[in-house]
Design a protein around this motif. Sequence first.
Motif, PDB file in Angstrom:
ATOM      1  N   SER A  56      47.633 -54.532  18.202  1.00 41.81           N
ATOM      2  CA  SER A  56      47.344 -55.126  19.504  1.00 41.81           C
ATOM      3  C   SER A  56      48.347 -56.236  19.796  1.00 41.81           C
ATOM      4  CB  SER A  56      45.911 -55.662  19.560  1.00 41.81           C
ATOM      5  OG  SER A  56      45.737 -56.728  18.656  1.00 41.81           O
ATOM      6  N   VAL A  57      48.363 -56.656  21.062  1.00 46.17           N
ATOM      7  CA  VAL A  57      49.267 -57.714  21.521  1.00 46.17           C
ATOM      8  C   VAL A  57      48.454 -58.757  22.278  1.00 46.17           C
ATOM      9  CG1 VAL A  57      51.286 -56.210  21.687  1.00 46.17           C
ATOM     10  CG2 VAL A  57      49.796 -56.474  23.672  1.00 46.17           C
ATOM     11  N   LEU A  94      43.453 -65.185  24.224  1.00 45.19           N
ATOM     12  CA  LEU A  94      44.643 -64.975  25.029  1.00 45.19           C
ATOM     13  C   LEU A  94      44.507 -63.611  25.687  1.00 45.19           C
ATOM     14  CD1 LEU A  94      47.399 -66.057  22.479  1.00 45.19           C
ATOM     15  CD2 LEU A  94      46.622 -67.351  24.463  1.00 45.19           C
ATOM     16  N   PRO A  95      45.090 -63.407  26.865  1.00 43.45           N
ATOM     17  CA  PRO A  95      45.058 -62.065  27.449  1.00 43.45           C
ATOM     18  C   PRO A  95      45.844 -61.087  26.575  1.00 43.45           C
ATOM     19  CG  PRO A  95      46.431 -63.543  28.773  1.00 43.45           C
ATOM     20  CD  PRO A  95      45.799 -64.369  27.706  1.00 43.45           C
ATOM     21  N   GLY A  96      45.353 -59.864  26.515  1.00 39.99           N
ATOM     22  CA  GLY A  96      46.033 -58.836  25.735  1.00 39.99           C
ATOM     23  C   GLY A  96      45.066 -57.778  25.268  1.00 39.99           C
ATOM     24  N   GLY A  97      45.533 -56.913  24.400  1.00 33.66           N
ATOM     25  CA  GLY A  97      44.701 -55.836  23.876  1.00 33.66           C
ATOM     26  C   GLY A  97      45.531 -54.844  23.098  1.00 33.66           C
ATOM     27  N   LYS A  98      44.964 -53.676  22.886  1.00 38.71           N
ATOM     28  CA  LYS A  98      45.613 -52.676  22.042  1.00 38.71           C
ATOM     29  C   LYS A  98      46.843 -52.056  22.712  1.00 38.71           C
ATOM     30  CE  LYS A  98      41.797 -51.399  19.154  1.00 38.71           C
ATOM     31  NZ  LYS A  98      41.040 -50.356  18.536  1.00 38.71           N
ATOM     32  N   VAL A 101      53.240 -56.774  28.756  1.00 37.98           N
ATOM     33  CA  VAL A 101      53.351 -56.766  30.226  1.00 37.98           C
ATOM     34  C   VAL A 101      52.173 -56.011  30.836  1.00 37.98           C
ATOM     35  CG1 VAL A 101      54.739 -55.904  32.157  1.00 37.98           C
ATOM     36  CG2 VAL A 101      55.854 -57.048  30.216  1.00 37.98           C
ATOM     37  N   ARG A 102      51.870 -54.841  30.303  1.00 40.24           N
ATOM     38  CA  ARG A 102      50.775 -54.008  30.825  1.00 40.24           C
ATOM     39  C   ARG A 102      49.423 -54.697  30.669  1.00 40.24           C
ATOM     40  NH1 ARG A 102      47.248 -50.882  28.279  1.00 40.24           N
ATOM     41  NH2 ARG A 102      48.417 -50.857  26.327  1.00 40.24           N
ATOM     42  N   LYS A 103      49.141 -55.226  29.479  1.00 36.08           N
ATOM     43  CA  LYS A 103      47.830 -55.823  29.235  1.00 36.08           C
ATOM     44  C   LYS A 103      47.612 -57.088  30.051  1.00 36.08           C
ATOM     45  CE  LYS A 103      44.972 -54.582  27.316  1.00 36.08           C
ATOM     46  NZ  LYS A 103      43.890 -53.696  27.772  1.00 36.08           N
TER      47      LYS A 103
END
Length: 158
Positions: free
Chosen positions: A10-11, A39-43, A55-57
């Motif tokens: 994940s990021v 923090l914003p983010g995910g797999k 960028v996408r997450k």
Amino acid sequence: MPKLPRISVSVKAAVLHDDHLLLLSYDDSDDGGDYHYNLPGGKAQEGEPLRDAVVRKVLEETGLHVRAVRELFVVEYVPGVFGFDLGPDHKTQHNFLAEITDGNTAARMCEPRDPMQRGVEWIPLADLPAKHLLPVKGQHILDALADKPGRDVLVDRW
């Protein structure tokens, strides 16, 4: 030969603006958790470069357009070390510094909304040590942003 681990990648993005950090707030007290920030983010998706995943997450979770500037540190979860608290999969979380590319700082919650998410907040960096982040990494974020000499870029505890 030992079996190769299944690894979940994940990021997360440390998005900065005027000495404030963008955090998502959650209340999962109904599920035995507590109020915390992420923090914003995910797999990352299979075959997706990590910078593209950041960028996408961030766009999906906040509506903000960013670019991944540099990797700050990696958080690692090894199931056997942590008593399988987060499941059987080995996990790595790559934390990046990200910058807004179009000047828009009006973040919003994602759609469909996570039922435990309470908000999207710009938190002053000075207030970060007092915030309950999951995984616990507030000081790692500050050290990485300051490029503190000798800091460990691998956080081996969740």
